[in-house]
Design a protein around this motif. Structure first.
Motif, PDB file in Angstrom:
ATOM      1  N   ARG A  28       0.468  -1.431  -0.130  1.00 35.14           N
ATOM      2  CA  ARG A  28      -0.248   0.138  -0.296  1.00 35.14           C
ATOM      3  C   ARG A  28       1.562   1.280  -0.170  1.00 35.14           C
ATOM      4  N   LEU A  29       2.750   1.008   0.266  1.00 34.25           N
ATOM      5  CA  LEU A  29       3.659   3.047   0.296  1.00 34.25           C
ATOM      6  C   LEU A  29       3.139   2.690  -1.046  1.00 34.25           C
ATOM      7  N   PRO A  30       2.869   1.906  -2.217  1.00 40.68           N
ATOM      8  CA  PRO A  30       3.601   2.654  -2.743  1.00 40.68           C
ATOM      9  C   PRO A  30       1.960   3.718  -4.071  1.00 40.68           C
ATOM     10  N   LEU A  31       1.231   3.036  -3.351  1.00 33.98           N
ATOM     11  CA  LEU A  31      -0.061   3.420  -3.506  1.00 33.98           C
ATOM     12  C   LEU A  31      -0.098   4.119  -2.941  1.00 33.98           C
ATOM     13  N   ARG A  32      -0.130   4.841  -1.708  1.00 32.11           N
ATOM     14  CA  ARG A  32       0.036   6.219  -1.475  1.00 32.11           C
ATOM     15  C   ARG A  32       0.349   6.530  -1.306  1.00 32.11           C
ATOM     16  N   ARG A  33       1.582   7.074  -2.162  1.00 33.69           N
ATOM     17  CA  ARG A  33       2.292   7.847  -2.415  1.00 33.69           C
ATOM     18  C   ARG A  33       2.268   8.556  -4.018  1.00 33.69           C
ATOM     19  N   ALA A  34       1.806   7.652  -4.736  1.00 30.56           N
ATOM     20  CA  ALA A  34       1.448   7.531  -6.545  1.00 30.56           C
ATOM     21  C   ALA A  34      -0.352   8.800  -6.144  1.00 30.56           C
ATOM     22  N   ALA A  35      -1.169   8.450  -5.084  1.00 33.90           N
ATOM     23  CA  ALA A  35      -1.843   9.221  -4.699  1.00 33.90           C
ATOM     24  C   ALA A  35      -1.961  10.341  -4.517  1.00 33.90           C
ATOM     25  N   GLU A  36      -0.916  10.577  -3.443  1.00 29.43           N
ATOM     26  CA  GLU A  36      -0.184  11.803  -3.287  1.00 29.43           C
ATOM     27  C   GLU A  36      -0.053  12.486  -4.439  1.00 29.43           C
ATOM     28  N   ALA A  37       0.783  11.783  -4.902  1.00 29.87           N
ATOM     29  CA  ALA A  37       2.042  12.620  -6.511  1.00 29.87           C
ATOM     30  C   ALA A  37       0.267  12.837  -7.224  1.00 29.87           C
ATOM     31  N   PHE A  38      -0.400  12.349  -7.378  1.00 39.69           N
ATOM     32  CA  PHE A  38      -1.605  12.474  -8.185  1.00 39.69           C
ATOM     33  C   PHE A  38      -1.980  13.849  -7.382  1.00 39.69           C
ATOM     34  N   ALA A  39      -3.004  14.138  -6.083  1.00 46.20           N
ATOM     35  CA  ALA A  39      -3.469  15.179  -5.844  1.00 46.20           C
ATOM     36  C   ALA A  39      -2.636  16.206  -5.830  1.00 46.20           C
ATOM     37  N   GLU A  40      -1.241  16.414  -6.436  1.00 48.35           N
ATOM     38  CA  GLU A  40      -0.102  17.553  -6.196  1.00 48.35           C
ATOM     39  C   GLU A  40      -1.122  18.414  -7.402  1.00 48.35           C
ATOM     40  N   ARG A  41      -0.821  17.213  -8.299  1.00 39.64           N
ATOM     41  CA  ARG A  41      -0.763  17.204  -9.134  1.00 39.64           C
ATOM     42  C   ARG A  41      -2.215  17.639 -10.259  1.00 39.64           C
ATOM     43  N   PHE A  42      -3.243  17.138  -9.706  1.00 44.81           N
ATOM     44  CA  PHE A  42      -4.595  17.366 -10.479  1.00 44.81           C
ATOM     45  C   PHE A  42      -5.807  17.390  -9.199  1.00 44.81           C
ATOM     46  N   GLY A  43      -5.707  17.087  -7.924  1.00 43.18           N
ATOM     47  CA  GLY A  43      -6.887  17.148  -7.186  1.00 43.18           C
ATOM     48  C   GLY A  43      -6.630  15.729  -6.738  1.00 43.18           C
ATOM     49  N   PRO A  44      -7.620  15.709  -5.357  1.00 40.88           N
ATOM     50  CA  PRO A  44      -7.708  14.510  -4.258  1.00 40.88           C
ATOM     51  C   PRO A  44      -8.275  13.384  -5.357  1.00 40.88           C
ATOM     52  N   LEU A  45      -7.433  12.100  -5.016  1.00 38.78           N
ATOM     53  CA  LEU A  45      -9.214  11.104  -5.739  1.00 38.78           C
ATOM     54  C   LEU A  45      -9.821  10.858  -4.531  1.00 38.78           C
ATOM     55  N   ASP A  46     -11.260  11.188  -5.536  1.00 40.16           N
ATOM     56  CA  ASP A  46     -12.702  10.302  -4.552  1.00 40.16           C
ATOM     57  C   ASP A  46     -12.651   9.283  -4.873  1.00 40.16           C
ATOM     58  N   ALA A  47     -12.113   8.587  -3.987  1.00 37.28           N
ATOM     59  CA  ALA A  47     -12.192   6.505  -3.919  1.00 37.28           C
ATOM     60  C   ALA A  47     -11.671   6.244  -2.219  1.00 37.28           C
ATOM     61  N   GLU A  48     -12.739   5.399  -1.736  1.00 38.40           N
ATOM     62  CA  GLU A  48     -12.778   5.675  -0.492  1.00 38.40           C
ATOM     63  C   GLU A  48     -12.199   4.091  -0.608  1.00 38.40           C
ATOM     64  N   PRO A  49     -11.255   3.410   0.802  1.00 44.78           N
ATOM     65  CA  PRO A  49     -10.816   2.523   0.565  1.00 44.78           C
ATOM     66  C   PRO A  49     -11.583   1.275   0.711  1.00 44.78           C
ATOM     67  N   SER A  50     -11.332   0.163   0.592  1.00 44.68           N
ATOM     68  CA  SER A  50     -13.100  -0.770   0.899  1.00 44.68           C
ATOM     69  C   SER A  50     -11.649  -2.508   1.794  1.00 44.68           C
ATOM     70  N   GLY A  51     -10.462  -2.431   1.921  1.00 47.61           N
ATOM     71  CA  GLY A  51      -9.918  -3.764   2.349  1.00 47.61           C
ATOM     72  C   GLY A  51      -9.191  -4.731   1.597  1.00 47.61           C
ATOM     73  N   ALA A  52      -9.998  -4.534  -0.344  1.00 43.14           N
ATOM     74  CA  ALA A  52      -9.666  -5.421  -1.503  1.00 43.14           C
ATOM     75  C   ALA A  52      -9.036  -4.591  -1.973  1.00 43.14           C
ATOM     76  N   LEU A  53      -7.631  -5.320  -2.427  1.00 40.39           N
ATOM     77  CA  LEU A  53      -6.640  -4.556  -3.746  1.00 40.39           C
ATOM     78  C   LEU A  53      -6.965  -3.859  -4.660  1.00 40.39           C
ATOM     79  N   ARG A  54      -7.495  -5.042  -5.254  1.00 44.28           N
ATOM     80  CA  ARG A  54      -8.044  -5.250  -6.167  1.00 44.28           C
ATOM     81  C   ARG A  54      -9.305  -3.817  -6.535  1.00 44.28           C
ATOM     82  N   GLU A  55     -10.165  -4.184  -5.960  1.00 38.39           N
ATOM     83  CA  GLU A  55     -11.848  -2.973  -5.921  1.00 38.39           C
ATOM     84  C   GLU A  55     -10.977  -1.748  -5.245  1.00 38.39           C
ATOM     85  N   ASP A  56      -9.751  -1.603  -4.520  1.00 42.37           N
ATOM     86  CA  ASP A  56      -9.670  -0.139  -3.979  1.00 42.37           C
ATOM     87  C   ASP A  56      -9.343   0.429  -5.421  1.00 42.37           C
TER      88      ASP A  56
END
Length: 501
Positions: A28-56
Motif C-alpha cells: 500500500r505504500l507505493p499506492l499512497r505515494r502515487a495518490a499523493e503525487a496525483f493530488a498535487e497535480r490534479f486534485g484529491p482522489l475521490d475513492a474510499e478504501p474497501s480493504g480489497a486491493l483489486r477493488e480499491d
C-alpha cells in the motif's frame, strides 16, 4: 491500434487486476505515494478504501480517468522503477486497449478515407478485401458490424498482423487500390503512401517493391524492370560476338552478371540472348510485366536487327523479342565518350520542357533514302541547337570503319537522343507515309509506338501498299538519362567482372 470492442468497465477491472499482481504494491505504500503525487497535480482522489486491493485499485483508476491524462499520470508514477517487467508489460497492453494508439494521424486517416470513397467504381474493394483477410485481427465478441465497409476495413487494417521485412498491410492495400485506378487518382494514393510510409516504419525501397508488385499484378507496370544486353564485335559481319547481360530492377542497382560469353555465329548469338531472356523471366515472375530490353551496341553493330532475335518463353510459340517487349538500341560509343553527354542532356532537357512535343518538324528531321549527309555539315548545323530531337533515316547508312566519314557518328556526338532507321534497302519513299502514320504522336511515347508497330499493330491492309515490312526492318536508337545511368551502373558493377573495356 483501435478499440477491440470490450466494455470500458471490464477493461478497468482487468487493469486493476494487472496492477494487483505487481510485486510490492500489496504493501500500500507505493499506492499512497502515487495518490499523493496525483493530488498535487490534479486534485484529491475521490475513492474510499474497501480493504480489497483489486477493488480499491479499480475505484482509484476510475477516479483518475475523470481527469484529462490523469490515468496516464497515475500509471507513470506508480510504474516508476517497475517498467521493463512482464507484469508491467501487461499493464501497458491493457492501457492501450483503453486508450488505443492510432496508426494514422487524424488528418492522414481522413485524407485516405476521402480518397478511397472517391475511387473509381471500376476497382471494387470487396475482391481486394479477400486478399487481406489473413492480415485482419479477429473481431471481438459483441463488436458491432460497421455499416461503412471502407471505415471498417481501415480500422481493422490498423491492427493488421505484420510480417517481417514486409510493408504494413494497410500500405499494401492502398497500393493495390491505386494500381487499378485512373492516373490522377493513382497519383494521389501514391503520394499519400509516400508521405505516411516513413512514419510507420516502411522504407522507400520496400514501398517501391510493393508498388511494382501491385502494378504488375494488374498488368500495368509503372516502372518496368530492364534487361541490359551488351554485344560487342569488331565488324558488322563478325566471326565472334561477346555478350554480357544484366537485370536492372526498379529502384535498385544491377543484379549480378547474368551472362558473359563469346559466340561464333548469329544463331548462337540469338540462342544466348533467348537464354538470358528466359532467365530474367524466371527470376522476375509476375514482375516481368512490361520488361524493357535494351541492347548496348557499338557503331559497327548499330543496325543489328536485335528486335528480331527469336525467343520462345517457356517453350511457347517462337516470336521476335521486339513483338513482346519494348526493345531499344543504346549507343555504346555514346556511353564511352562522356564528353558527348552534355549535348545529349541539352536535347533531353528540351523534351522535358516540351512534354507534348510531336513527331513532326522542328523536333524531327527526315533524311531521304539515297541521301548521305555530309558529316561536317551535320556537325555545323546541330552542334549548338536544342532541336531536332529525332532523326529519321529512310535508309540506314552503312559503316565502313571510317568514323570521320560517318554522319551517324556525328548524330551521336551532337546528342540526338532518338534515331529511327529503316534497315532494308529499296523503295523507301513509299514507306515514309506509313512510317509517319504509325509513329505520329508525342515523342516521349515513341518507344511504345515502335513496340506496337513491331507487334504487328497498324500494319493490316498496308502490306500491298508498303513494300517494306516496317515491323521487321526498323531500328530505334534511344538514349536517355536512365539509359546512361543503367549502363554506368551495370558496366561498372564490381560483381560484373569489372570495369569498361
Amino acid at each position: 491500434m483501435t478499440d477491440d470492442g470490450a466494455p470500458r468497465t471490464d477493461l478497468f477491472w482487468e487493469l486493476a487486476g494487472c496492477l494487483a499482481r505487481i510485486p510490492g504494491l500489496s504493501r500500500r505504500l507505493p499506492l499512497r505515494r502515487a495518490a499523493e503525487a496525483f493530488a498535487e497535480r490534479f486534485g484529491p482522489l475521490d475513492a474510499e478504501p474497501s480493504g480489497a486491493l483489486r477493488e480499491d485499485l479499480y475505484a482509484v483508476l476510475r477516479s483518475c480517468d475523470a481527469y484529462p491524462l490523469g490515468l496516464r499520470f497515475y500509471l507513470d508514477t506508480l510504474g516508476s522503477g517497475r517498467t521493463g517487467t512482464l507484469a508491467w508489460t501487461a499493464v501497458e497492453q491493457t492501457y492501450l486497449r483503453l486508450y488505443p494508439q492510432r496508426l494514422l494521424a487524424p488528418g492522414e486517416y481522413d485524407e485516405l478515407y476521402g480518397l478511397l470513397s472517391a475511387r473509381s467504381s471500376r476497382t471494387p474493394i470487396e475482391p481486394l478485401i479477400q486478399r487481406f483477410l489473413s492480415f485482419l485481427p479477429p473481431r471481438g465478441a459483441g463488436s458491432p458490424a460497421r455499416e461503412d465497409p471502407v471505415a471498417h476495413l481501415l480500422d481493422a487494417l490498423e491492427d493488421a498482423l505484420l510480417i517481417p521485412d514486409e510493408a504494413h498491410p494497410l500500405l499494401c492495400f492502398v497500393e493495390a487500390v491505386a494500381a487499378g485506378q485512373p492516373r490522377d487518382m493513382a497519383d494521389r494514393l501514391h503520394a499519400w503512401c509516400d508521405r505516411v510510409a516513413p512514419r510507420i516504419g516502411c522504407p522507400p525501397d520496400l514501398l517501391r517493391r510493393v508498388r511494382a508488385r501491385e502494378a504488375a499484378r494488374c498488368g500495368r507496370p509503372f516502372e518496368p524492370a530492364r534487361l541490359l544486353v551488351e554485344i560487342v564485335a569488331r565488324t558488322a559481319a563478325p566471326d565472334e560476338y561477346h555478350v554480357r547481360g544484366w537485370l536492372l530492377a526498379p529502384g535498385e542497382g544491377p543484379d549480378t552478371l547474368l551472362a558473359d560469353c563469346r559466340v561464333t555465329s548469329r544463331p548462337t548469338l540469338e540462342e544466348a540472348v533467348a537464354s538470358l531472356h528466359q532467365a530474367v523471366l524466371d527470376r522476375l515472375g509476375e514482375l516481368s510485366a512490361g520488361l524493357q530490353v535494351e541492347f548496348l551496341l557499338p557503331r559497327v553493330l548499330l543496325w543489328l536487327d536485335v528486335d528480331q532475335f527469336m525467343i520462345g518463353p517457356s517453350g511457347s510459340v517462337s516470336r521476335p523479342i521486339g513483338a513482346d517487349h519494348t526493345v531499344l538500341v543504346r549507343s555504346r560509343d555514346r556511353f564511352r565518350n562522356r564528353h558527348w553527354w552534355p549535348a545529349l542532356h541539352r536535347r533531353l532537357a528540351w523534351l522535358e520542357a516540351h512534354p507534348d512535343g510531336a513527331f513532326d518538324a522542328p523536333a524531327v528531321r527526315c533524311v531521304e533514302a539515297g541521301v548521305t549527309p555530309e558529316p561536317s555539315d551535320v556537325l555545323r548545323q546541330l552542334r549548338n541547337s536544342d532541336t531536332p530531337f529525332c532523326f529519321v533515316l529512310m535508309e540506314a547508312p552503312p559503316y565502313d570503319g571510317d568514323l570521320a566519314a560517318d554522319p551517324v557518328y556525328v548524330l551521336l556526338e551532337v546528342g540526338i537522343p532518338a534515331i529511327v532507321a529503316l534497315r532494308r534497302s529499296g523503295q523507301h519513299a513509299a514507306a515514309l507515309p506509313a512510317l509517319r502514320r504509325n509513329l505520329a504522336g508525342r515523342l516521349g511515347a515513341l518507344p511504345d509506338r515502335v513496340r506496337l508497330l513491331r507487334g504487328g499493330a497498324g500494319t493490316d491492309g498496308e502490306a500491298d501498299l508498303v513494300p517494306l515490312d516496317l515491323h521487321r526492318h526498323i531500328t530505334l536508337v534511344w538514349d536517355s538519362r536512365d539509359g546512361l545511368e543503367g549502363a554506368d551502373a551495370a558496366l561498372g558493377h564490381p560483381r560484373a567482372g569489372g570495369g569498361r573495356r
